[in-house]
Scaffold this motif. Structure first.
Motif, mmCIF file in Angstrom:
data_model
loop_
_atom_site.group_PDB
_atom_site.id
_atom_site.type_symbol
_atom_site.label_atom_id
_atom_site.label_comp_id
_atom_site.label_asym_id
_atom_site.label_seq_id
_atom_site.Cartn_x
_atom_site.Cartn_y
_atom_site.Cartn_z
ATOM 1 N N ALA A 11 -66.406 16.750 -124.796
ATOM 2 C CA ALA A 11 -65.660 15.507 -124.578
ATOM 3 C C ALA A 11 -65.762 14.662 -125.833
ATOM 4 O O ALA A 11 -66.833 14.535 -126.434
ATOM 5 C CB ALA A 11 -66.227 14.748 -123.391
ATOM 6 N N THR A 12 -64.642 14.079 -126.214
ATOM 7 C CA THR A 12 -64.595 13.163 -127.341
ATOM 8 C C THR A 12 -63.815 11.929 -126.909
ATOM 9 O O THR A 12 -62.720 12.058 -126.371
ATOM 10 C CB THR A 12 -63.879 13.822 -128.550
ATOM 11 N N GLY A 13 -64.390 10.757 -127.091
ATOM 12 C CA GLY A 13 -63.687 9.523 -126.757
ATOM 13 C C GLY A 13 -63.870 9.056 -125.327
ATOM 14 O O GLY A 13 -63.169 8.155 -124.869
ATOM 15 N N GLY A 14 -64.791 9.656 -124.592
ATOM 16 C CA GLY A 14 -65.084 9.211 -123.229
ATOM 17 C C GLY A 14 -63.884 9.327 -122.308
ATOM 18 O O GLY A 14 -63.097 10.256 -122.396
ATOM 19 N N THR A 18 -60.499 13.081 -125.048
ATOM 20 C CA THR A 18 -60.035 14.430 -124.777
ATOM 21 C C THR A 18 -61.211 15.287 -124.329
ATOM 22 O O THR A 18 -62.367 14.968 -124.594
ATOM 23 C CB THR A 18 -59.409 15.090 -126.029
ATOM 24 N N ILE A 19 -60.865 16.379 -123.651
ATOM 25 C CA ILE A 19 -61.851 17.400 -123.345
ATOM 26 C C ILE A 19 -61.259 18.744 -123.745
ATOM 27 O O ILE A 19 -60.049 18.963 -123.634
ATOM 28 C CB ILE A 19 -62.269 17.409 -121.856
ATOM 29 N N LEU A 30 -57.498 12.537 -121.614
ATOM 30 C CA LEU A 30 -57.967 11.762 -120.474
ATOM 31 C C LEU A 30 -57.496 10.319 -120.576
ATOM 32 O O LEU A 30 -57.249 9.812 -121.672
ATOM 33 C CB LEU A 30 -59.502 11.770 -120.423
ATOM 34 N N ALA A 31 -57.395 9.677 -119.433
ATOM 35 C CA ALA A 31 -57.064 8.255 -119.396
ATOM 36 C C ALA A 31 -57.795 7.611 -118.233
ATOM 37 O O ALA A 31 -58.019 8.241 -117.196
ATOM 38 C CB ALA A 31 -55.560 8.045 -119.243
ATOM 39 N N ILE A 32 -58.172 6.390 -118.420
ATOM 40 C CA ILE A 32 -58.771 5.609 -117.332
ATOM 41 C C ILE A 32 -57.670 5.284 -116.332
ATOM 42 O O ILE A 32 -56.587 4.818 -116.720
ATOM 43 C CB ILE A 32 -59.424 4.320 -117.868
ATOM 44 N N PRO A 33 -57.907 5.542 -115.032
ATOM 45 C CA PRO A 33 -56.877 5.237 -114.034
ATOM 46 C C PRO A 33 -56.534 3.743 -114.030
ATOM 47 O O PRO A 33 -57.384 2.892 -114.321
ATOM 48 C CB PRO A 33 -57.525 5.641 -112.710
ATOM 49 N N ASN A 44 -58.211 12.399 -115.201
ATOM 50 C CA ASN A 44 -59.483 11.698 -115.347
ATOM 51 C C ASN A 44 -60.595 12.562 -114.750
ATOM 52 O O ASN A 44 -60.320 13.541 -114.048
ATOM 53 C CB ASN A 44 -59.402 10.317 -114.695
ATOM 54 N N PRO A 45 -61.849 12.231 -115.020
ATOM 55 C CA PRO A 45 -62.952 13.054 -114.526
ATOM 56 C C PRO A 45 -62.967 13.224 -113.011
ATOM 57 O O PRO A 45 -63.327 14.302 -112.518
ATOM 58 C CB PRO A 45 -64.198 12.313 -115.013
#
Length: 141
Positions: A11-14, A18-19, A30-33, A44-45
């Motif tokens: 994972a880079t950038g939380g 990206t993963i 990835l994006a925060i909902p 998202n995770p």
């Protein structure tokens, strides 16, 4: 304990990064909902965890079903996993989960027994047992 499988994902950038898996098959932004104050528009995770849990749990159910003499066709078993984020009394973030399992071709008692047995062998269930509240509903149709 013998390792049957392992994988690495970087994972880079939380939560806004990206993963990427070591083999490159998994490569996602990835994006925060929006519900958590982000812009949304990407996975998202929690979605990834929900997808993994649903697939793993269904496979565990199919295995225990075969071992007990039940054979299901594709579509006879559906597992919907919901993963949520909330805060506990200490204001820390915690996960909560639910599994909605539908099984065709068996009675309610058999479906419930299959879900109990699947829960006992599913790696996701075993990993979170005692740490994450998981509500389960079972419907035989």
């Amino acid at each position: 304990m013998t390792n049957l499988y392992s994988t690495k994902v970087t994972a880079t950038g939380g939560r806004k990064g990206t993963i990427r898996s070591e083999d490159g098959i998994l490569d996602l932004t990835l994006a925060i909902p929006k519900e958590l104050g982000g812009i949304g528009g990407a996975t998202n995770p929690e979605q990834l965890f929900a997808g993994g849990y649903a697939a793993c749990f269904e496979n565990a159910l199919l295995r225990v079903a075969r071992q007990s003499g039940h054979r299901f066709a594709d579509g006879d078993v559906t597992v919907v996993s919901e993963i949520g984020v909330s805060r506990n009394k200490a204001d820390a973030f915690v996960l909560h989960a639910s599994l909605a399992v539908t099984v065709s071709g068996v009675d309610q008692a058999t479906a419930e027994e299959l879900v109990r047995n699947a829960d006992a062998i599913c790696p996701y269930s075993n990993a979170i047992r005692g740490n994450v509240d998981v509500a389960k509903t079972v419907v035989a149709v």
